[in-house]
Design a protein around this motif. Structure first.
Motif, mmCIF file in Angstrom:
data_model
loop_
_atom_site.group_PDB
_atom_site.id
_atom_site.type_symbol
_atom_site.label_atom_id
_atom_site.label_comp_id
_atom_site.label_asym_id
_atom_site.label_seq_id
_atom_site.Cartn_x
_atom_site.Cartn_y
_atom_site.Cartn_z
ATOM 1 N N PHE A 28 43.145 37.084 30.604
ATOM 2 C CA PHE A 28 43.257 38.332 29.857
ATOM 3 C C PHE A 28 43.763 37.998 28.460
ATOM 4 O O PHE A 28 44.650 37.154 28.302
ATOM 5 N N GLU A 32 44.574 42.897 25.926
ATOM 6 C CA GLU A 32 44.281 43.448 27.251
ATOM 7 C C GLU A 32 45.547 43.520 28.105
ATOM 8 O O GLU A 32 45.783 44.512 28.792
ATOM 9 N N ALA A 51 41.198 50.542 33.955
ATOM 10 C CA ALA A 51 39.944 49.826 33.673
ATOM 11 C C ALA A 51 39.067 50.625 32.714
ATOM 12 O O ALA A 51 38.324 50.037 31.920
ATOM 13 N N ARG A 57 36.160 45.296 31.931
ATOM 14 C CA ARG A 57 37.046 44.969 33.043
ATOM 15 C C ARG A 57 36.861 45.974 34.168
ATOM 16 O O ARG A 57 36.685 47.157 33.932
ATOM 17 N N GLU A 61 39.548 43.631 38.995
ATOM 18 C CA GLU A 61 40.050 42.534 38.157
ATOM 19 C C GLU A 61 41.448 42.837 37.642
ATOM 20 O O GLU A 61 42.318 41.973 37.643
#
Length: 74
Positions: A28, A32, A51, A57, A61
């Motif tokens: 990341f 993020e 997300a 993303r 995840e």
């Protein structure tokens, strides 16, 4: 000779955790990660909402990343 080959095959089947590969660690960016932290503080474990704010993303995840970095159960 055939017995030794057969034996090594049985050992691999008896210990499947030794055969499986680890999944690669999620990467990341700093942005993020910061956004994930801010969103988590606002909405909690609503991974789909988080997300939706991070292009590219998935909720899975983000949850996996969060649990690997910030899980308190470890």
């Amino acid at each position: 000779m055939a017995d030794s080959e057969h034996s090594s095959t049985n050992e691999a089947l008896e210990n499947p955790q030794e055969v499986t590969k680890e999944e690669p660690e999620l990467e990341f960016s700093d942005d993020e990660e910061a956004l994930t932290i801010r969103m988590y503080n606002l909405v909690g474990e609503r991974w789909t909402l988080i997300a939706g704010r991070i292009p590219g993303r998935t909720a899975e995840e983000i949850e996996k990343y969060w649990n690997s970095r910030y899980s308190t159960s470890q």
